[in-house]
Design a protein around this motif. Structure first.
Motif, PDB file in Angstrom:
ATOM      1  N   THR A  83       0.809  -1.216   0.000  1.00  0.00           N
ATOM      2  CA  THR A  83       0.000   0.000   0.000  1.00  0.00           C
ATOM      3  C   THR A  83       0.845   1.271   0.000  1.00  0.00           C
ATOM      4  OG1 THR A  83      -0.190  -0.070   2.423  1.00  0.00           O
ATOM      5  CG2 THR A  83      -1.951  -1.114   1.132  1.00  0.00           C
ATOM      6  N   THR A  84       2.139   1.155   0.247  1.00  0.00           N
ATOM      7  CA  THR A  84       3.066   2.289   0.173  1.00  0.00           C
ATOM      8  C   THR A  84       4.318   1.832  -0.553  1.00  0.00           C
ATOM      9  OG1 THR A  84       2.269   3.288   2.233  1.00  0.00           O
ATOM     10  CG2 THR A  84       4.444   3.970   1.461  1.00  0.00           C
ATOM     11  N   HIS A 109       0.019  10.875  -7.548  1.00  0.00           N
ATOM     12  CA  HIS A 109      -1.244  11.044  -6.827  1.00  0.00           C
ATOM     13  C   HIS A 109      -2.440  10.812  -7.743  1.00  0.00           C
ATOM     14  CE1 HIS A 109      -3.997  12.537  -3.797  1.00  0.00           C
ATOM     15  NE2 HIS A 109      -4.519  13.355  -4.696  1.00  0.00           N
ATOM     16  N   HIS A 115      -0.148   4.564  -2.070  1.00  0.00           N
ATOM     17  CA  HIS A 115       0.665   5.723  -1.710  1.00  0.00           C
ATOM     18  C   HIS A 115       2.041   5.579  -2.370  1.00  0.00           C
ATOM     19  CE1 HIS A 115      -2.425   6.574   1.248  1.00  0.00           C
ATOM     20  NE2 HIS A 115      -2.207   5.422   1.846  1.00  0.00           N
ATOM     21  N   SER A 362       3.305   7.264   8.643  1.00  0.00           N
ATOM     22  CA  SER A 362       1.939   7.114   8.139  1.00  0.00           C
ATOM     23  C   SER A 362       1.668   5.748   7.521  1.00  0.00           C
ATOM     24  CB  SER A 362       1.654   8.199   7.092  1.00  0.00           C
ATOM     25  OG  SER A 362       2.542   8.070   5.998  1.00  0.00           O
ATOM     26  N   CYS A 363       2.589   4.815   7.644  1.00  0.00           N
ATOM     27  CA  CYS A 363       2.391   3.499   7.030  1.00  0.00           C
ATOM     28  C   CYS A 363       3.080   2.424   7.865  1.00  0.00           C
ATOM     29  CB  CYS A 363       2.930   3.481   5.594  1.00  0.00           C
ATOM     30  SG  CYS A 363       4.699   3.824   5.451  1.00  0.00           S
ATOM     31  N   GLU A 371      -3.932   5.201   9.275  1.00  0.00           N
ATOM     32  CA  GLU A 371      -4.594   5.112   7.979  1.00  0.00           C
ATOM     33  C   GLU A 371      -5.007   3.662   7.737  1.00  0.00           C
ATOM     34  OE1 GLU A 371      -5.552   7.735   4.652  1.00  0.00           O
ATOM     35  OE2 GLU A 371      -4.687   8.103   6.622  1.00  0.00           O
ATOM     36  N   ASP A 373      -4.738   1.289   5.742  1.00  0.00           N
ATOM     37  CA  ASP A 373      -3.978   0.614   4.688  1.00  0.00           C
ATOM     38  C   ASP A 373      -3.777  -0.829   5.141  1.00  0.00           C
ATOM     39  OD1 ASP A 373      -3.803   3.068   3.414  1.00  0.00           O
ATOM     40  OD2 ASP A 373      -1.798   3.501   4.183  1.00  0.00           O
ATOM     41  N   VAL A 413      -6.543   0.762   0.615  1.00  0.00           N
ATOM     42  CA  VAL A 413      -5.715   1.955   0.758  1.00  0.00           C
ATOM     43  C   VAL A 413      -6.602   3.084   1.267  1.00  0.00           C
ATOM     44  CG1 VAL A 413      -4.280   3.649  -0.426  1.00  0.00           C
ATOM     45  CG2 VAL A 413      -4.118   1.228  -1.051  1.00  0.00           C
ATOM     46  N   SER A 414      -6.273   3.614   2.423  1.00  0.00           N
ATOM     47  CA  SER A 414      -7.094   4.660   3.071  1.00  0.00           C
ATOM     48  C   SER A 414      -8.558   4.240   3.155  1.00  0.00           C
ATOM     49  CB  SER A 414      -6.956   5.998   2.314  1.00  0.00           C
ATOM     50  OG  SER A 414      -5.619   6.441   2.337  1.00  0.00           O
TER      51      SER A 414
END
Length: 423
Positions: A83-84, A109, A115, A362-363, A371, A373, A413-414
């Motif tokens: 996811t990242t 984006h 991500h 954030s991951c 988040e 994810d 994802v999110s």
């Protein structure tokens, strides 16, 4: 609208627990027992993990989209449970300026399903000795620096780059290759090279540049990250450097953990990569390095190419294989199913460890407030890797046809489902 993932085995904070995961407004609201929500995803007999983190991918956009593009690359990542990701800057044009970095981030984006963090080059066009304006590139959104695919040949250039990176709190992720020792080889030096009568790549091309850079990192204090370590001597150099307090991290790529040069069946360029597949002794050292913490995490080096670019055997074909869609299942099958590596350790190496080592908050974690994810895997049923199923434009992998466990069932994802098995 709330969603609850029920009845799964959840990887959280280094442990596997029986729990439900409640999602609300794109974030994880709670992890616990007997949770309820408006929508239910049944994860009975499934593994529920933080979305995997891969800090080494090549998405080829702009300029090389016949190989891959941001959309297909991120689809492949999602299909593999990632996811990242961190996208390398070897695109056309190379994003040497803040404007180009901003454009890359905008494309990531707009077109990405996951991500996508963007690397900037260490030097102009990745091959020169011109050190760039790191402060401006960081302000534009670059999260780290890399000339991946090219070793920095001039020690003074690397020294200046490290000093400047340290000033700007940026990581340099290095492809370690001394071209004077590389000698335009195509395969690891050894018996297989002689059997196939192919020009050899010396292991010294990797290890001598690592040794040089570790001394430069010691002098500058820069966070120096080594991409795709492949030699036993490289692992030992990193182990010694860490014992002396040098700020170094490194990654292993799945293909070096899964294959050695003795596994190359013929002059088949799906086995051609850079660094090349090494010896069984080198592979064993990588496994020890993962287990004792010398190697910090796993990254795929997902490198898609068009089919015609992998034709013609080792001498004519491009270096590199894909990895996003096969990494977790192949590693799980080879190492977890056989009891060599614990599942918790593999998940850490592919989620929270890369996030932590690169300072990404954030991951990589599955906990309340994070988040949403999330990846869900089927560990119970055997599947076969088939070319027709790949989401990537690249099918250049020697793992097609392999029977594996650990297929991705769903990726979020999110809080949004971006991949579902069979759809």
């Amino acid at each position: 609208m709330t969603t609850v993932i029920k009845n799964g085995t959840v990887y959280q904070n280094g442990r596997l627990i029986k729990a439900d995961v409640l999602i609300e407004n794109n974030k994880i609201k709670a992890v616990g027992e007997n949770l309820s929500g408006d929508q239910v995803i049944d994860a009975t007999d499934k593994l529920v993990s933080p979305g995997l983190v891969d800090l080494h991918v090549h998405y080829r956009e702009p300029g090389q989209t016949y190989k891959e593009d941001i959309h297909t690359g991120s689809m492949a990542a999602a299909r593999g449970g990632f996811t990242t990701v961190g996208a390398m800057p070897n695109v056309t044009p190379v994003p040497n300026t803040p404007d180009l970095i901003e454009n890359m981030i905008k494309l990531n984006h707009e077109k990405g399903l996951v991500h996508i963090l963007q690397y900037a080059p260490v030097t102009k066009d990745q091959t020169s000795d011109e050190v760039l304006d790191y402060a401006a590139l960081k302000k534009a959104g670059a999260f780290a620096l890399s000339n991946d695919g090219h070793g920095i040949q001039n020690a003074q250039t690397m020294y200046l780059a490290m000093k400047k990176a340290k000033e700007n709190n940026l990581i340099i992720a290095a492809h370690c290759q001394d071209d004077s020792l590389y000698q335009k080889g195509v395969i690891n030096e050894g018996a297989k090279a002689k059997e196939l009568n192919l020009p050899e790549i010396s292991g010294l091309a990797e290890t001598t540049q690592i040794a040089r850079d570790l001394l430069l990192a010691q002098e500058t204090g820069c966070h120096y990250h080594i991409c795709h370590v492949s030699k036993a001597a490289s692992v030992e150099l990193v182990r010694m450097a860490k014992s002396r307090g040098i700020n170094v991290t490194c990654e292993a790529a799945p293909h070096y953990l899964l294959l050695t040069d003795s596994d190359i069946p013929s002059d088949n360029a799906y086995y051609k990569m850079n660094p090349p597949l090494r010896s069984k002794e080198d592979q064993a050292a990588l496994v020890v390095g993962l287990l004792d913490g010398t190697i910090d995490f796993i990254a795929t080096d997902h490198a898609p190419h068009a089919k015609n670019e992998k034709d013609g055997g080792f001498m004519k074909a491009a270096f590199g294989i894909t990895g996003s869609e096969t990494a977790f299942s192949t590693l799980y099958t080879k190492y977890v199913k056989t009891g060599i590596i614990k599942l918790e350790k593999l998940l850490s190496l592919m989620s929270d460890a890369p996030a932590e080592k690169f300072g990404l908050t954030s991951c990589g974690h599955l906990e309340a407030g994070a988040e949403a994810d999330i990846a869900i895997f089927d560990l119970e049923h055997e599947t076969t890797l088939e070319e027709k199923d790949y989401a990537s434009k690249g099918v250049n992998t020697p793992f097609t046809g392999k029977k594996v466990y650990g297929e991705t069932v769903m990726t979020m994802v999110s809080g949004k489902v971006v991949y579902t098995r069979g759809e």
